[in-house]
Design a protein around this motif. Structure first.
Motif, PDB file in Angstrom:
ATOM      1  N   THR A  42      -1.175 -18.102   1.005  1.00  0.00           N
ATOM      2  CA  THR A  42      -2.333 -18.942   0.707  1.00  0.00           C
ATOM      3  C   THR A  42      -2.211 -20.269   1.449  1.00  0.00           C
ATOM      4  O   THR A  42      -1.121 -20.662   1.878  1.00  0.00           O
ATOM      5  CB  THR A  42      -2.447 -19.247  -0.800  1.00  0.00           C
ATOM      6  OG1 THR A  42      -1.347 -20.089  -1.185  1.00  0.00           O
ATOM      7  CG2 THR A  42      -2.466 -17.972  -1.643  1.00  0.00           C
ATOM      8  N   ALA A  43      -3.336 -20.971   1.548  1.00  0.00           N
ATOM      9  CA  ALA A  43      -3.336 -22.286   2.188  1.00  0.00           C
ATOM     10  C   ALA A  43      -2.432 -23.250   1.436  1.00  0.00           C
ATOM     11  O   ALA A  43      -1.667 -24.002   2.054  1.00  0.00           O
ATOM     12  CB  ALA A  43      -4.765 -22.822   2.262  1.00  0.00           C
ATOM     13  N   ASP A  44      -2.492 -23.239   0.109  1.00  0.00           N
ATOM     14  CA  ASP A  44      -1.649 -24.145  -0.680  1.00  0.00           C
ATOM     15  C   ASP A  44      -0.166 -23.875  -0.429  1.00  0.00           C
ATOM     16  O   ASP A  44       0.624 -24.813  -0.299  1.00  0.00           O
ATOM     17  CB  ASP A  44      -1.958 -24.024  -2.173  1.00  0.00           C
ATOM     18  CG  ASP A  44      -3.297 -24.641  -2.557  1.00  0.00           C
ATOM     19  OD1 ASP A  44      -3.839 -25.459  -1.769  1.00  0.00           O
ATOM     20  OD2 ASP A  44      -3.799 -24.315  -3.643  1.00  0.00           O
ATOM     21  N   LEU A  82      -1.402 -14.443   5.740  1.00  0.00           N
ATOM     22  CA  LEU A  82      -2.398 -15.060   4.864  1.00  0.00           C
ATOM     23  C   LEU A  82      -3.298 -13.997   4.233  1.00  0.00           C
ATOM     24  O   LEU A  82      -3.804 -13.113   4.932  1.00  0.00           O
ATOM     25  CB  LEU A  82      -3.263 -16.043   5.648  1.00  0.00           C
ATOM     26  CG  LEU A  82      -2.576 -17.317   6.128  1.00  0.00           C
ATOM     27  CD1 LEU A  82      -3.483 -18.070   7.090  1.00  0.00           C
ATOM     28  CD2 LEU A  82      -2.194 -18.198   4.945  1.00  0.00           C
ATOM     29  N   ASP A  95      -6.201 -14.659   3.084  1.00  0.00           N
ATOM     30  CA  ASP A  95      -7.508 -14.985   3.641  1.00  0.00           C
ATOM     31  C   ASP A  95      -7.297 -15.673   4.986  1.00  0.00           C
ATOM     32  O   ASP A  95      -7.172 -16.897   5.062  1.00  0.00           O
ATOM     33  CB  ASP A  95      -8.293 -15.897   2.701  1.00  0.00           C
ATOM     34  CG  ASP A  95      -9.685 -16.220   3.235  1.00  0.00           C
ATOM     35  OD1 ASP A  95     -10.055 -15.713   4.320  1.00  0.00           O
ATOM     36  OD2 ASP A  95     -10.398 -16.984   2.564  1.00  0.00           O
ATOM     37  N   THR A 102      -8.804 -19.051   6.338  1.00  0.00           N
ATOM     38  CA  THR A 102      -8.327 -20.397   5.974  1.00  0.00           C
ATOM     39  C   THR A 102      -7.431 -20.996   7.054  1.00  0.00           C
ATOM     40  O   THR A 102      -7.088 -22.176   6.964  1.00  0.00           O
ATOM     41  CB  THR A 102      -7.563 -20.376   4.638  1.00  0.00           C
ATOM     42  OG1 THR A 102      -6.398 -19.547   4.765  1.00  0.00           O
ATOM     43  CG2 THR A 102      -8.436 -19.873   3.495  1.00  0.00           C
ATOM     44  N   SER A 162      -8.415 -24.430   8.652  1.00  0.00           N
ATOM     45  CA  SER A 162      -8.325 -25.559   7.719  1.00  0.00           C
ATOM     46  C   SER A 162      -6.870 -25.922   7.432  1.00  0.00           C
ATOM     47  O   SER A 162      -6.551 -27.097   7.222  1.00  0.00           O
ATOM     48  CB  SER A 162      -9.087 -25.280   6.428  1.00  0.00           C
ATOM     49  OG  SER A 162      -8.514 -24.204   5.726  1.00  0.00           O
ATOM     50  N   ILE A 163      -5.980 -24.943   7.426  1.00  0.00           N
ATOM     51  CA  ILE A 163      -4.549 -25.231   7.251  1.00  0.00           C
ATOM     52  C   ILE A 163      -4.047 -26.042   8.430  1.00  0.00           C
ATOM     53  O   ILE A 163      -3.331 -27.034   8.270  1.00  0.00           O
ATOM     54  CB  ILE A 163      -3.741 -23.928   7.090  1.00  0.00           C
ATOM     55  CG1 ILE A 163      -4.141 -23.186   5.821  1.00  0.00           C
ATOM     56  CG2 ILE A 163      -2.238 -24.223   7.099  1.00  0.00           C
ATOM     57  CD1 ILE A 163      -3.592 -21.764   5.734  1.00  0.00           C
TER      58      ILE A 163
END
Length: 125
Positions: free
Chosen positions: A10-12, A36, A38, A41, A44-45
Motif C-alpha cells: 500500500t501507499a502508506d 502494490l 493498487d 497509487t 502519488s507515492i
C-alpha cells in the motif's frame, strides 16, 4: 550508496518504509511497483517521497509480480518519471525508449540459472 528495496503493498506502507529507510541511513529506496495492491497509487507515492527513489515494476516473466499488460507497465513507469522519480529500472530484454523526464535509467538483466560468462557481449546487443 545504500539502497533499500521496498516491497510494500500500500501507499502508506511504502511511505512508512521510506521514512524508516531514511532514518536508518539509506541513500535511496527501490520501490517495487509490482508489489502494490493498487499500482495506480505509484505516481502519488513518488510525489510524496522523502528520499530518492528507484522505481521498478518487475514483470512475472522476470521474477516479479506484475501480470498486467506491458503497455500499462510502461505507462506507470512513465508516470513515475513524471512524478519525479530519480531512477527507473527497466528490464534489458524489454527495453523500449520512452520519456523519462529527469529520471536516470537502470537497465537490469536477470539470469536466475547462472552468471553469464561474457556479460560484455550481453550489454553490447
Amino acid at each position: 550508496m545504500i539502497c533499500v528495496s521496498l516491497q510494500a503493498e500500500t501507499a502508506d506502507q511504502a511511505l512508512a518504509g521510506m521514512r524508516e529507510a531514511r532514518g536508518a541511513g539509506a541513500d535511496l529506496v527501490e520501490l517495487r511497483g509490482d508489489h502494490l495492491k493498487d499500482p495506480l497509487t505509484l505516481p502519488s507515492i513518488v510525489t510524496a517521497r522523502m528520499i530518492p527513489v528507484l522505481v521498478t515494476i518487475r514483470p512475472a516473466w522476470e521474477g516479479g509480480r506484475w501480470t498486467g499488460s506491458e503497455e500499462d507497465r510502461i505507462r506507470l513507469l512513465r508516470e513515475a518519471c513524471a512524478a519525479g522519480a530519480e531512477y527507473i529500472d527497466v528490464e534489458f530484454k524489454a527495453y523500449k525508449d520512452f520519456p523519462r523526464a529527469a529520471a536516470h535509467l537502470v537497465l537490469s538483466y536477470h539470469d536466475f540459472d547462472k552468471t553469464p560468462a561474457a556479460l560484455e557481449s550481453i550489454a553490447g546487443k
